[in-house]
Design a protein around this motif. Structure first.
Motif, short mmCIF file in Angstrom:
data_model
loop_
_atom_site.label_atom_id
_atom_site.label_comp_id
_atom_site.label_asym_id
_atom_site.label_seq_id
_atom_site.Cartn_x
_atom_site.Cartn_y
_atom_site.Cartn_z
N PRO A 133 41.76 34.78 24.43
CA PRO A 133 41.48 35.14 25.82
C PRO A 133 40.18 34.48 26.32
O PRO A 133 39.29 34.16 25.54
CB PRO A 133 41.32 36.66 25.79
CG PRO A 133 41.85 37.10 24.48
CD PRO A 133 41.79 35.94 23.56
N ARG A 167 35.80 35.97 30.27
CA ARG A 167 35.93 37.03 31.27
C ARG A 167 36.86 38.13 30.76
O ARG A 167 36.52 39.32 30.79
CB ARG A 167 36.47 36.44 32.58
CG ARG A 167 36.68 37.46 33.69
CD ARG A 167 37.43 36.85 34.87
NE ARG A 167 38.75 36.38 34.48
CZ ARG A 167 39.83 37.17 34.35
NH1 ARG A 167 39.74 38.45 34.57
NH2 ARG A 167 40.98 36.66 33.98
N GLU A 168 38.02 37.74 30.26
CA GLU A 168 38.99 38.72 29.75
C GLU A 168 38.46 39.45 28.53
O GLU A 168 38.64 40.66 28.38
CB GLU A 168 40.32 38.02 29.42
CG GLU A 168 41.40 38.97 28.96
CD GLU A 168 41.85 39.98 30.00
OE1 GLU A 168 42.43 41.01 29.59
OE2 GLU A 168 41.62 39.78 31.21
N GLU A 172 38.08 43.49 28.43
CA GLU A 172 38.71 44.26 27.35
C GLU A 172 37.67 45.05 26.55
O GLU A 172 37.92 46.19 26.15
CB GLU A 172 39.50 43.33 26.43
CG GLU A 172 40.77 42.81 27.06
CD GLU A 172 41.52 41.82 26.17
OE1 GLU A 172 41.06 41.54 25.04
OE2 GLU A 172 42.58 41.35 26.60
N ASP A 207 39.27 45.25 36.90
CA ASP A 207 38.72 43.95 36.49
C ASP A 207 37.46 43.58 37.27
O ASP A 207 36.60 42.88 36.77
CB ASP A 207 39.75 42.84 36.67
CG ASP A 207 40.84 42.89 35.62
OD1 ASP A 207 40.81 43.78 34.75
OD2 ASP A 207 41.73 42.03 35.68
#
Length: 144
Positions: free
Chosen positions: A2, A5-6, A10, A45
């Motif tokens: 990922p 950012r992801e 998470e 997000d």
């Protein structure tokens, strides 16, 4: 693998889930119509914002703000405000214990909560709070 950012989003979700293991966890959901018995938390997000850019090596530095909604109902013995406050304190404690998300970001901070009632006619008394968790991190590629 990922994107950075992801990974940060998470990790924030995992941190909040760990702080509130009994609450129902959501990511990017609309405001819930019903609140589960142990409350719920929704991590959005959010917005990484406009980065600062440094050169040599080129690095984009973000202050990524993620809104977190936390909701709780009153019980027969505990007011909704008290349950919500305990949930917010648990999140604050978790953030303070891991300000770098295990080395994933440079700094993690939480803002003050804004609260509002959620009570509908005939429903248990409920409260909702929105807090912003801000992760400061750098990446050498804004899309990865």
């Amino acid at each position: 693998m990922p994107s950075k950012r992801e990974q940060v989003i998470e990790a924030v979700g995992a941190l909040v889930r760990g702080a509130l293991p009994k609450a129902t966890f959501y990511r990017n959901e609309v405001k819930q119509k019903t609140i589960p018995i142990n409350g719920y938390v929704n991590v959005d997000d959010g917005d990484p914002g406009e980065p600062e850019v440094t050169l040599n090596p080129t690095t984009w530095i973000y202050e990524h703000e993620m809104p977190v909604e936390v909701a709780a109902n009153a019980t027969k013995t505990v007011k909704a405000e008290a349950r919500l406050d305990a949930m917010l304190q648990a999140i604050g404690t978790a953030v303070a214990a891991d300000r770098t998300l295990g080395g994933l970001c440079d700094y993690l901070q939480v803002g003050a909560a804004s609260t509002e009632p959620l009570t509908a006619e005939g429903a248990p008394v409920s409260r909702l709070a929105v807090v912003a968790i801000v992760a400061v991190y750098g990446t050498t590629d804004p899309l990865n």
